[in-house]
Write a protein that holds these residues in place. Structure first.
Motif, PDB file in Angstrom:
ATOM      1  N   UNK A 284       5.671  17.267 -46.677  1.00 58.35           N
ATOM      2  CA  UNK A 284       4.542  17.910 -47.353  1.00 58.35           C
ATOM      3  C   UNK A 284       3.241  17.606 -46.627  1.00 58.35           C
ATOM      4  N   UNK A 285       3.050  16.386 -46.207  1.00 58.30           N
ATOM      5  CA  UNK A 285       1.820  16.007 -45.512  1.00 58.30           C
ATOM      6  C   UNK A 285       1.649  16.819 -44.227  1.00 58.30           C
ATOM      7  N   UNK A 286       2.745  17.042 -43.502  1.00 60.76           N
ATOM      8  CA  UNK A 286       2.684  17.865 -42.289  1.00 60.76           C
ATOM      9  C   UNK A 286       2.374  19.316 -42.633  1.00 60.76           C
ATOM     10  N   UNK A 287       3.019  19.836 -43.677  1.00 64.70           N
ATOM     11  CA  UNK A 287       2.779  21.214 -44.109  1.00 64.70           C
ATOM     12  C   UNK A 287       1.332  21.393 -44.553  1.00 64.70           C
TER      13      UNK A 287
ATOM     14  N   UNK B  47      -4.651  21.636 -50.671  1.00 64.41           N
ATOM     15  CA  UNK B  47      -3.870  22.851 -50.461  1.00 64.41           C
ATOM     16  C   UNK B  47      -3.410  23.319 -51.833  1.00 64.41           C
ATOM     17  N   UNK B  48      -3.648  24.588 -52.111  1.00 64.62           N
ATOM     18  CA  UNK B  48      -3.344  25.159 -53.417  1.00 64.62           C
ATOM     19  C   UNK B  48      -2.137  26.082 -53.324  1.00 64.62           C
ATOM     20  N   UNK B  49      -1.320  26.059 -54.356  1.00 64.40           N
ATOM     21  CA  UNK B  49      -0.195  26.989 -54.462  1.00 64.40           C
ATOM     22  C   UNK B  49      -0.728  28.292 -55.070  1.00 64.40           C
ATOM     23  N   UNK B  50      -0.563  29.411 -54.373  1.00 67.35           N
ATOM     24  CA  UNK B  50      -1.032  30.702 -54.881  1.00 67.35           C
ATOM     25  C   UNK B  50      -0.324  31.018 -56.190  1.00 67.35           C
TER      26      UNK B  50
ATOM     27  N   UNK C   4       6.716  25.677 -51.887  1.00 67.88           N
ATOM     28  CA  UNK C   4       6.144  25.039 -50.701  1.00 67.88           C
ATOM     29  C   UNK C   4       6.428  25.807 -49.417  1.00 67.88           C
ATOM     30  N   UNK C   5       6.086  27.080 -49.403  1.00 69.14           N
ATOM     31  CA  UNK C   5       6.193  27.915 -48.215  1.00 69.14           C
ATOM     32  C   UNK C   5       4.795  28.315 -47.772  1.00 69.14           C
TER      33      UNK C   5
END
Length: 89
Positions: free
Chosen positions: A12-15, A41-44, A54-55
């Motif tokens: 997740x940290x890399x993403x 980072x927000x999830x749409x 998490x894409x």
């Protein structure tokens, strides 16, 4: 313990960094430059499952203020949402 354990992994940290780099370290909502603690980072689409949420296409850069204001509401239900943001999707 974190409410979302999938958001504490190395993957997740890399993403997260990849999304911030892709979006030029600017908040997608207000356009403010973000860094450090303010860079989120927000999830749409709010969390459905780890596989779906998490894409890259479901993640955008957001300042902490905009991200916390939105919480888990669907983007189009936010009073400051601009339909032009999703034109062409």
């Amino acid at each position: 313990m974190s409410r979302r354990p999938d958001l504490t992994t190395t993957a997740w940290k890399k993403l997260r960094l990849h999304v911030l780099d892709r979006d030029g370290w600017q908040c997608t909502y207000c356009g403010k430059g973000i860094e450090g603690f303010d860079a989120t980072v927000d999830h749409i689409m709010p969390f459905v499952s780890e596989e779906e949420s998490n894409h890259m296409h479901n993640l955008i850069s957001a300042c902490r203020s905009c991200n916390s204001t939105r919480q888990d509401r669907i983007l189009t239900r936010m009073p400051w949402f601009n339909k032009r943001w999703i034109t062409g999707l």
